[in-house]
Design a protein around this motif. Structure first.
Motif, PDB file in Angstrom:
ATOM      1  N   UNK B  12       1.518  -1.339  -0.708  1.00  0.00           N
ATOM      2  CA  UNK B  12      -0.246  -0.050   0.214  1.00  0.00           C
ATOM      3  C   UNK B  12       1.019   1.182  -0.361  1.00  0.00           C
ATOM      4  N   UNK B  13       1.951   1.413   0.302  1.00  0.00           N
ATOM      5  CA  UNK B  13       3.235   2.227   0.483  1.00  0.00           C
ATOM      6  C   UNK B  13       3.084   2.115  -0.805  1.00  0.00           C
ATOM      7  N   UNK B  18       6.729   1.789  -5.926  1.00  0.00           N
ATOM      8  CA  UNK B  18       7.591   3.050  -7.163  1.00  0.00           C
ATOM      9  C   UNK B  18       8.875   2.204  -6.539  1.00  0.00           C
ATOM     10  N   UNK B  19       9.031   1.079  -5.698  1.00  0.00           N
ATOM     11  CA  UNK B  19      10.387  -0.136  -5.878  1.00  0.00           C
ATOM     12  C   UNK B  19      10.269  -0.803  -7.072  1.00  0.00           C
ATOM     13  N   UNK B  20       8.832  -1.178  -6.443  1.00  0.00           N
ATOM     14  CA  UNK B  20       7.973  -2.521  -7.471  1.00  0.00           C
ATOM     15  C   UNK B  20       8.238  -2.401  -8.784  1.00  0.00           C
ATOM     16  N   UNK B  21       7.537  -1.235  -9.483  1.00  0.00           N
ATOM     17  CA  UNK B  21       7.441  -1.249 -10.875  1.00  0.00           C
ATOM     18  C   UNK B  21       8.929  -0.344 -10.732  1.00  0.00           C
ATOM     19  N   UNK B  41      -5.352   2.109  -8.016  1.00  0.00           N
ATOM     20  CA  UNK B  41      -5.315   2.749  -6.894  1.00  0.00           C
ATOM     21  C   UNK B  41      -4.603   3.080  -6.487  1.00  0.00           C
ATOM     22  N   UNK B  42      -3.624   1.591  -6.411  1.00  0.00           N
ATOM     23  CA  UNK B  42      -2.257   1.245  -5.875  1.00  0.00           C
ATOM     24  C   UNK B  42      -1.184   2.394  -6.911  1.00  0.00           C
ATOM     25  N   UNK B  47       5.859   8.232 -10.548  1.00  0.00           N
ATOM     26  CA  UNK B  47       7.017   7.654 -11.485  1.00  0.00           C
ATOM     27  C   UNK B  47       6.185   6.202 -11.564  1.00  0.00           C
ATOM     28  N   UNK B  48       5.234   6.046 -10.465  1.00  0.00           N
ATOM     29  CA  UNK B  48       4.981   4.376 -10.545  1.00  0.00           C
ATOM     30  C   UNK B  48       3.872   4.168 -11.961  1.00  0.00           C
TER      31      UNK B  48
END
Lengths: 99, 179
Positions: B12-13, B18-21, B41-42, B47-48
């Motif tokens: 949710x953070x 962003x790091x995952x993307x 929604x995520x 950036x994401x």
């Protein structure tokens, strides 16, 4: 077996260390890519009195994750990019993503 | 070697998303086919959103549907950083990037188990129980070490495992997923 560990959480470092040591004892090759929250934790691991198996482990730290925390890669560690993350997954027979 | 990689984002953070993307986009650099499970929604930051648009423009899947476990070779599940001990010894529940009271996002549907493949599920403390296929292994990563909870046909009985035994299970699995 070629085992890849992708680390992105500091809290998973003890499990990663135990798994890596066991894999080395089994004769497996192990490589890490550390980013996000795990990058500073791995820097601390390398900078400290690190265990002997760490020298046999190919470790790459994400440069972006270090830059954001104003950290430099410790001596002997490779600082790389997401291309190294992709290369690690291409190399490995098994990947454990601790993300 | 080209890979089929799935990235399941259950954070949710926004910083973790962003790091995952960022990771998902980078995983395409060696020719992998990448499938990202994430809800609109995520994707709450520029950036994401840019990473999602770039992935989609390259022909990779980005959306709320679950990845297929039938042909996925590597699966990364990105979750929020829960309370734990940092390298510096501090509890990181209030550290940078941690979520204060936010519920973990669980996109639906869950990945469908594939009876033809054996998945080794590694379950962190407090992680939701995943759906299991008939030959899957489920290993809890307890504070005291790994514990085999379910292991149809596993060479070890249910109960505490040594780390070398977990390495053996890694070699017997077609896919490893950490929840």
């Amino acid at each position: 077996m070629k085992l890849a560990l992708v680390l992105a959480r500091a809290a998973d470092l003890p499990a990663a260390c135990a798994l890596t040591e066991a894999a080395h004892l089994a004769g497996d090759e192990v490589a890490w890519f550390a980013m996000d929250d795990a990058a500073p934790a791995v820097v601390a691991l390398i900078a400290g009195p690190h265990p002997p198996w760490l020298g046999d482990t190919d470790v790459t730290l994400c440069a972006t994750s270090l830059d954001r925390r104003q950290l430099a890669g410790p001596a002997g560690a490779r600082v790389g990019s997401q291309d190294d993350h992709a290369a690690l997954l291409a190399w490995a027979d098994r990947t454990v993503a601790l993300t | 070697m080209k890979r089929r990689v799935a990235v399941v984002i259950r954070a949710a953070d926004s910083a973790r998303v962003e790091e995952a993307m960022r990771a998902a986009l980078g995983l395409t650099l060696r020719g992998a086919t990448v499938s990202v499970q994430v809800t609109p929604a995520q994707l709450a930051t520029p950036l994401a959103l840019r990473a999602a648009a770039a992935l989609a423009s390259f022909g990779h899947h980005v959306g709320p549907s679950a990845p297929s476990l039938s042909d996925t070779e590597v699966l990364e599940v990105w979750t929020d950083v829960g309370p734990g001990v940092t390298a510096e010894g501090a509890v990181d529940g209030a550290a940078e990037g941690a979520v204060d009271g936010a519920a973990e996002v669980r996109p639906e549907p869950e990945p469908e188990p594939d009876p033809a493949r054996r998945v080794l599920h590694l379950l962190r403390p407090a992680a939701p129980h995943p759906r299991l296929g008939p030959s899957d292994y489920l290993v809890r990563l307890d504070d005291t070490g790994p514990v085999l909870a379910t292991g149809h046909g596993a060479p070890f009985p249910p109960g505490p495992l040594t780390w070398p035994q977990l390495v053996t299970l890694l070699g017997l699995a077609d896919l490893v997923v950490t929840w």
